[in-house]
Design an enzyme around this catalytic site. Structure first.
Site, PDB file in Angstrom:
ATOM      1  N   ASP A  39       0.921  -1.123   0.174  1.00 42.20           N
ATOM      2  CA  ASP A  39      -0.173   0.112  -0.097  1.00 42.20           C
ATOM      3  C   ASP A  39       0.930   1.351  -0.419  1.00 42.20           C
ATOM      4  OD1 ASP A  39      -1.841   2.146   1.011  1.00 42.20           O
ATOM      5  OD2 ASP A  39      -3.182   0.432   1.436  1.00 42.20           O
ATOM      6  N   GLU A  93      -7.085   4.826  -6.949  1.00 41.74           N
ATOM      7  CA  GLU A  93      -8.282   6.422  -6.402  1.00 41.74           C
ATOM      8  C   GLU A  93      -9.326   5.272  -6.414  1.00 41.74           C
ATOM      9  OE1 GLU A  93      -7.140   8.768  -5.083  1.00 41.74           O
ATOM     10  OE2 GLU A  93      -4.482   8.277  -5.578  1.00 41.74           O
ATOM     11  N   THR A 140     -15.786  -2.424  -9.764  1.00 39.09           N
ATOM     12  CA  THR A 140     -17.193  -1.461  -9.079  1.00 39.09           C
ATOM     13  C   THR A 140     -17.775  -2.122 -10.554  1.00 39.09           C
ATOM     14  OG1 THR A 140     -17.938   0.317  -8.608  1.00 39.09           O
ATOM     15  CG2 THR A 140     -15.820   0.339 -10.152  1.00 39.09           C
ATOM     16  N   ASP A 141     -19.513  -1.616  -9.572  1.00 37.63           N
ATOM     17  CA  ASP A 141     -20.686  -1.088 -10.706  1.00 37.63           C
ATOM     18  C   ASP A 141     -20.140   0.058 -11.386  1.00 37.63           C
ATOM     19  OD1 ASP A 141     -21.232   0.440  -8.664  1.00 37.63           O
ATOM     20  OD2 ASP A 141     -23.688  -0.137  -8.256  1.00 37.63           O
ATOM     21  N   GLU A 142     -19.713   1.233 -10.945  1.00 39.79           N
ATOM     22  CA  GLU A 142     -19.764   2.089 -11.800  1.00 39.79           C
ATOM     23  C   GLU A 142     -19.293   1.986 -13.653  1.00 39.79           C
ATOM     24  OE1 GLU A 142     -18.928   5.062 -10.007  1.00 39.79           O
ATOM     25  OE2 GLU A 142     -19.768   5.477  -8.044  1.00 39.79           O
ATOM     26  N   TYR A 165     -13.273   8.548 -12.825  1.00 38.24           N
ATOM     27  CA  TYR A 165     -12.561   7.146 -12.403  1.00 38.24           C
ATOM     28  C   TYR A 165     -13.600   5.947 -12.717  1.00 38.24           C
ATOM     29  CZ  TYR A 165     -14.425   3.595  -8.745  1.00 38.24           C
ATOM     30  OH  TYR A 165     -14.257   2.766  -7.902  1.00 38.24           O
ATOM     31  N   LYS A 169     -11.509   2.487 -13.987  1.00 40.59           N
ATOM     32  CA  LYS A 169     -11.585   1.195 -13.191  1.00 40.59           C
ATOM     33  C   LYS A 169     -12.255  -0.010 -14.940  1.00 40.59           C
ATOM     34  CE  LYS A 169     -11.913  -0.389  -9.827  1.00 40.59           C
ATOM     35  NZ  LYS A 169     -11.350  -0.690  -9.115  1.00 40.59           N
ATOM     36  N   ARG A 229     -28.898   4.150  -5.285  1.00 41.52           N
ATOM     37  CA  ARG A 229     -27.481   3.546  -5.089  1.00 41.52           C
ATOM     38  C   ARG A 229     -27.739   1.848  -4.055  1.00 41.52           C
ATOM     39  NH1 ARG A 229     -26.296   6.743  -7.770  1.00 41.52           N
ATOM     40  NH2 ARG A 229     -23.681   7.975  -8.580  1.00 41.52           N
TER      41      ARG A 229
HETATM   42  P1  NAD Z   1     -10.211   3.043  -0.653  1.00 44.71           P
HETATM   43  O1  NAD Z   1      -9.788   4.904  -1.473  1.00 44.71           O
HETATM   44  O2  NAD Z   1      -9.926   3.452   0.473  1.00 44.71           O
HETATM   45  O3  NAD Z   1      -8.665   2.722  -0.329  1.00 44.71           O
HETATM   46  C1  NAD Z   1      -7.743   2.465  -1.256  1.00 44.71           C
HETATM   47  C2  NAD Z   1      -6.310   1.762  -0.720  1.00 44.71           C
HETATM   48  O4  NAD Z   1      -5.237   1.982  -2.229  1.00 44.71           O
HETATM   49  C3  NAD Z   1      -5.662   2.967  -0.019  1.00 44.71           C
HETATM   50  O5  NAD Z   1      -5.050   1.946   0.778  1.00 44.71           O
HETATM   51  C4  NAD Z   1      -4.360   3.882  -1.168  1.00 44.71           C
HETATM   52  O6  NAD Z   1      -3.489   4.374   0.108  1.00 44.71           O
HETATM   53  C5  NAD Z   1      -3.988   2.247  -1.194  1.00 44.71           C
HETATM   54  N1  NAD Z   1      -3.575   2.909  -3.233  1.00 44.71           N
HETATM   55  C6  NAD Z   1      -4.296   3.942  -3.873  1.00 44.71           C
HETATM   56  N2  NAD Z   1      -3.234   4.280  -4.517  1.00 44.71           N
HETATM   57  C7  NAD Z   1      -2.296   3.267  -4.502  1.00 44.71           C
HETATM   58  C8  NAD Z   1      -1.065   2.997  -5.332  1.00 44.71           C
HETATM   59  N3  NAD Z   1      -0.841   3.723  -7.151  1.00 44.71           N
HETATM   60  N4  NAD Z   1       0.118   1.984  -4.889  1.00 44.71           N
HETATM   61  C9  NAD Z   1       0.217   1.233  -3.686  1.00 44.71           C
HETATM   62  N5  NAD Z   1      -1.058   1.137  -3.264  1.00 44.71           N
HETATM   63  C10 NAD Z   1      -2.787   2.741  -3.263  1.00 44.71           C
HETATM   64  O7  NAD Z   1     -10.800   2.476  -1.253  1.00 44.71           O
HETATM   65  P2  NAD Z   1     -12.057   1.464  -1.007  1.00 44.71           P
HETATM   66  O8  NAD Z   1     -13.194   2.684  -1.074  1.00 44.71           O
HETATM   67  O9  NAD Z   1     -11.739   0.602   0.145  1.00 44.71           O
HETATM   68  O10 NAD Z   1     -12.363   0.847  -2.682  1.00 44.71           O
HETATM   69  C11 NAD Z   1     -11.009  -0.033  -2.302  1.00 44.71           C
HETATM   70  C12 NAD Z   1     -11.405  -0.846  -3.977  1.00 44.71           C
HETATM   71  O11 NAD Z   1     -12.322  -1.116  -4.807  1.00 44.71           O
HETATM   72  C13 NAD Z   1     -11.488  -0.237  -5.364  1.00 44.71           C
HETATM   73  O12 NAD Z   1     -10.450  -0.520  -6.366  1.00 44.71           O
HETATM   74  C14 NAD Z   1     -12.540   0.574  -5.558  1.00 44.71           C
HETATM   75  O13 NAD Z   1     -12.675   0.647  -7.109  1.00 44.71           O
HETATM   76  C15 NAD Z   1     -13.091  -1.014  -5.576  1.00 44.71           C
HETATM   77  N6  NAD Z   1     -14.961  -0.456  -5.194  1.00 44.71           N
HETATM   78  C16 NAD Z   1     -15.180  -0.271  -4.115  1.00 44.71           C
HETATM   79  C17 NAD Z   1     -16.968   0.221  -3.178  1.00 44.71           C
HETATM   80  C18 NAD Z   1     -16.628   1.311  -2.522  1.00 44.71           C
HETATM   81  O14 NAD Z   1     -18.016   1.639  -2.472  1.00 44.71           O
HETATM   82  N7  NAD Z   1     -16.416   2.102  -2.046  1.00 44.71           N
HETATM   83  C19 NAD Z   1     -17.366  -0.345  -4.528  1.00 44.71           C
HETATM   84  C20 NAD Z   1     -16.562  -1.183  -5.762  1.00 44.71           C
HETATM   85  C21 NAD Z   1     -15.531  -1.390  -5.806  1.00 44.71           C
HETATM   86  O1  DAU Z   2     -20.803   1.619  -6.509  1.00 44.79           O
HETATM   87  C1  DAU Z   2     -19.627   1.670  -6.347  1.00 44.79           C
HETATM   88  C2  DAU Z   2     -18.904   3.173  -5.984  1.00 44.79           C
HETATM   89  O2  DAU Z   2     -19.414   4.137  -5.056  1.00 44.79           O
HETATM   90  C3  DAU Z   2     -17.630   3.006  -5.892  1.00 44.79           C
HETATM   91  O3  DAU Z   2     -16.531   1.738  -7.088  1.00 44.79           O
HETATM   92  C4  DAU Z   2     -16.308   3.995  -5.110  1.00 44.79           C
HETATM   93  O4  DAU Z   2     -15.287   3.996  -5.111  1.00 44.79           O
HETATM   94  C5  DAU Z   2     -17.314   4.256  -4.565  1.00 44.79           C
HETATM   95  O5  DAU Z   2     -16.751   5.747  -3.849  1.00 44.79           O
HETATM   96  C6  DAU Z   2     -18.850   4.865  -4.557  1.00 44.79           C
HETATM   97  O6  DAU Z   2     -19.563   6.017  -5.707  1.00 44.79           O
HETATM   98  P1  DAU Z   2     -20.348   6.623  -5.162  1.00 44.79           P
HETATM   99  O7  DAU Z   2     -20.348   8.151  -6.292  1.00 44.79           O
HETATM  100  O8  DAU Z   2     -21.959   5.890  -5.691  1.00 44.79           O
HETATM  101  O9  DAU Z   2     -20.311   7.386  -3.295  1.00 44.79           O
HETATM  102  P2  DAU Z   2     -20.415   8.219  -2.664  1.00 44.79           P
HETATM  103  O10 DAU Z   2     -20.126   8.073  -1.439  1.00 44.79           O
HETATM  104  O11 DAU Z   2     -19.275   9.508  -3.601  1.00 44.79           O
HETATM  105  O12 DAU Z   2     -21.351   9.314  -3.197  1.00 44.79           O
HETATM  106  C7  DAU Z   2     -22.740   8.395  -3.151  1.00 44.79           C
HETATM  107  C8  DAU Z   2     -23.814   9.047  -3.115  1.00 44.79           C
HETATM  108  O13 DAU Z   2     -24.090  10.087  -2.263  1.00 44.79           O
HETATM  109  C9  DAU Z   2     -23.732   9.828  -5.214  1.00 44.79           C
HETATM  110  O14 DAU Z   2     -25.127   9.332  -5.763  1.00 44.79           O
HETATM  111  C10 DAU Z   2     -23.519  11.003  -4.620  1.00 44.79           C
HETATM  112  C11 DAU Z   2     -24.245  11.888  -3.543  1.00 44.79           C
HETATM  113  N1  DAU Z   2     -23.332  12.218  -2.366  1.00 44.79           N
HETATM  114  C12 DAU Z   2     -21.705  11.899  -2.572  1.00 44.79           C
HETATM  115  C13 DAU Z   2     -21.524  13.537  -1.869  1.00 44.79           C
HETATM  116  C14 DAU Z   2     -20.223  12.475  -1.282  1.00 44.79           C
HETATM  117  C15 DAU Z   2     -23.494  13.556  -1.591  1.00 44.79           C
HETATM  118  O15 DAU Z   2     -25.013  13.224  -2.278  1.00 44.79           O
HETATM  119  N2  DAU Z   2     -23.385  14.393  -1.484  1.00 44.79           N
HETATM  120  C16 DAU Z   2     -22.201  14.101  -0.579  1.00 44.79           C
HETATM  121  O16 DAU Z   2     -21.030  14.927   0.267  1.00 44.79           O
END
Ligand code: NAD
Ligand code: DAU
Length: 364
Positions: A39, A93, A140-142, A165, A169, A229
Site C-alpha cells: 500500500d 483511487e 465496481t458496478d460503475e 474514475y 476502472k 445506489r
Molecule cells: P480506498 O480509497 O478506501 O482505499 C484505496 C487504498 O489503495 C488506500 O489504502 C490507498 O493508500 C491505496 N493506494 C492508492 N493508490 C495506490 C498506489 N498507487 N499504490 C499502492 N497503493 C495505493 O478504496 P476502497 O473504497 O477501499 O476501494 C477498494 C477497491 O474497491 C477499489 O479498487 C474500488 O474501485 C473498489 N470498489 C469500491 C467500492 C466502494 O463502495 N468503496 C465499491 C466497489 C468497488
Molecule cells: O458503486 C460503487 C462505487 O461507490 C465505488 O466504485 C466507488 O469507489 C465509491 O466511492 C462509490 O461511489 P459513489 O459515487 O456512488 O459514492 P459516494 O459516497 O461518493 O456517493 C454516493 C451518492 O451520494 C452519489 O449519488 C453522490 C451522493 N453524494 C455524495 C457525497 C460525497 C451526495 O449527495 N453528497 C455528498 O456529499
C-alpha cells in the site's frame, strides 16, 4: 474444488475495503496462509486500520510493504521474495468527485498500476508455475454506466463508464480480461455496488453524513437527492470475495450487490433519524434539518442496481446484513472511534474539503 491460498499479495490493504478484507481473512478458520499488504498510504490509506492484525501477525503471517503498485521492479521483487500465488487487487483511487477535479492520479494508479501488477504476474507465473495461481481484480458496478428507473446490470451488460474514475476502472477490467484471453493468466473479476461500514474515509456519503449529522454541520445532498445506489455492508462484500477466491471459476466475472436500492435522500434521512435515536436530537431540533441541497455532481449516474443471480446460483452467496442494522453498527463504530476520525481529518483531508465543498459554501 477449493483453491488453496498460500501467499496472498493484497494491494491497497490499508484502505476501507482492503483493511476490512484482511481482518475478515485472518478470522477465517480455514485460512492458514500469509498476507503481503502493498500500500502506498495515500490520503485514503491508514496503517492504523490494521494495527490489531499487525500486532498479532506481523513478520509471521502478515507483511506490510509501503510502496506503489506502479513500481514494476518493486512489485516483481515482491512476487519473487514472497512466492506470491494469489493477488487480490484493491488498490485504486476510489472517489468519484476527486476524479472529476483531478483525473491524472486515477489514470496512473487504476490503469498503469493494474497493468504493472498484471505484467509482474505474467513474467513470474510462467507456464510451469501458474497452476494454482490467481489474480483477483476488485472492481465496481460503475463501469456499466447508469440505469433508469428500471432494469439491472448483469455480467453481460456493455461497459459505459461516465466518470474519469469509472472509466479508469473499466480500462483496468479490460486489461485483466485481455491478460486472461491473450496470455492465459488465471484471473477473476468481481464488480460490486456501494460499500458501507467501519473504516470508510469520511469523504464518501455515509461516513460524511454520520459525522456531519453528529456534529450538527450541514449535510450536503447533491441535486435533489433522488439518485439511487445499492448499498452493501462491507463484511458481506468480503465474504463474497473470500468465496470467489476459493471457488470462483478462472476467467469469469461476477457481480456482487446488496439487493438494497435506496435514494440518497432516504439514506441521509435514515442516518439522521438513527442518530437522533442513539444520541438524542440536537438542541436545535431533529438532524434532518441539517440536510442542504447543493450543486449536482457533473455526469452524476442516476441509478446502479445489480443482478446477482450468477454468484447466488453458483456459490450460494447472498448479502446478509439488513440495512438498518448495518447502518446502526456503522454509526456506533464512528461514534466509538472519534480518535480515528480526528486523526483522519488531517491537513490533506481539510484541504480536500475546502477545495471541493468550499465552492458550495459549507462550513465543515
Ligand atoms: P480506498 O480509497 O478506501 O482505499 C484505496 C487504498 O489503495 C488506500 O489504502 C490507498 O493508500 C491505496 N493506494 C492508492 N493508490 C495506490 C498506489 N498507487 N499504490 C499502492 N497503493 C495505493 O478504496 P476502497 O473504497 O477501499 O476501494 C477498494 C477497491 O474497491 C477499489 O479498487 C474500488 O474501485 C473498489 N470498489 C469500491 C467500492 C466502494 O463502495 N468503496 C465499491 C466497489 C468497488
Ligand atoms: O458503486 C460503487 C462505487 O461507490 C465505488 O466504485 C466507488 O469507489 C465509491 O466511492 C462509490 O461511489 P459513489 O459515487 O456512488 O459514492 P459516494 O459516497 O461518493 O456517493 C454516493 C451518492 O451520494 C452519489 O449519488 C453522490 C451522493 N453524494 C455524495 C457525497 C460525497 C451526495 O449527495 N453528497 C455528498 O456529499
Amino acid at each position: 474444488m477449493m483453491r488453496k491460498l498460500k501467499n496472498i499479495l493484497i494491494t491497497g490493504g490499508c484502505g476501507f475495503i482492503g483493511s476490512n478484507f484482511i481482518r475478515y481473512l485472518f478470522a477465517q478458520p480455514n485460512f492458514h496462509g500469509k498476507v503481503i499488504n502493498l500500500d502506498e498510504l495515500t490520503y485514503a490509506g491508514n496503517l492504523e486500520n490494521l494495527i490489531d492484525i499487525a500486532n498479532q501477525y506481523e513478520g509471521n503471517r502478515y507483511f506490510f510493504i509501503k510502496g506503489n503498485i506502479c513500481n514494476f521492479d518493486l512489485v516483481k521483487q515482491i512476487f519473487q521474495d514472497y512466492e506470491v500465488d494469489t493477488v487480490v487487487h484493491f488498490a485504486a483511487e476510489s472517489h468519484v468527485d476527486r476524479s472529476i477535479l483531478g483525473p491524472a492520479d486515477f489514470i496512473q494508479t487504476n490503469i498503469n498500476g493494474t497493468f504493472t501488477l498484471l505484467e509482474a504476474a505474467r513474467v513470474t507465473w510462467t507456464e510451469e508455475k501458474k497452476n494454482g495461481c490467481l489474480f483477483y481484480h476488485i472492481s465496481t458496478d460503475e463501469v456499466y454506466g447508469s440505469l433508469g428507473q428500471t432494469g439491472f446490470f448483469s455480467e453481460d451488460t456493455p461497459y459505459r463508464p461516465n466518470s474519469p474514475y469509472s472509466a479508469s476502472k473499466a480500462a483496468s477490467d479490460h486489461l485483466v480480461r485481455a491478460y486472461y484471453k491473450t496470455y492465459g493468466l488465471p484471473v477473476i473479476i468481481s464488480n460490486c455496488t456501494n460499500n458501507y461500514g467501519p473504516y470508510q474515509f469520511p469523504e464518501k456519503l455515509i461516513p460524511l453524513t454520520i459525522l456531519n449529522a453528529f456534529e450538527g454541520k450541514p449535510i450536503p445532498v447533491y441535486g435533489k437527492g433522488e439518485n439511487i445506489r445499492d448499498w452493501i455492508y462491507v463484511e458481506d462484500h468480503c465474504e463474497a470475495v473470500w468465496l470467489l477466491l476459493q471457488k470462483g471459476k478462472i476467467g469469469e466475472q461476477y457481480n456482487i450487490g446488496g439487493a438494497n436500492e435506496r435514494r440518497n435522500i432516504d439514506v441521509v434521512r435514515l442516518i439522521c433519524n438513527l442518530l437522533d435515536e442513539i444520541v438524542g436530537p440536537l438542541s436545535s431540533g431533529p438532524r434532518e434539518n441539517l440536510i442542504t441541497f447543493v450543486k449536482d455532481r457533473p455526469g452524476h449516474d442516476f441509478r446502479y442496481a445489480m443482478n446477482i443471480a450468477k454468484i447466488k446460483s453458483t456459490l450460494g452467496w447472498r448479502p446478509k446484513t439488513e440495512f438498518k442494522l448495518g447502518l446502526t453498527k456503522t454509526i456506533n463504530w464512528y461514534l466509538n472511534h472519534k480518535d480515528w476520525v480526528e486523526r483522519i481529518k488531517s491537513g490533506e483531508y481539510q484541504k480536500w474539503v475546502e477545495t471541493f465543498y468550499g465552492e458550495t459554501k459549507h462550513a465543515f
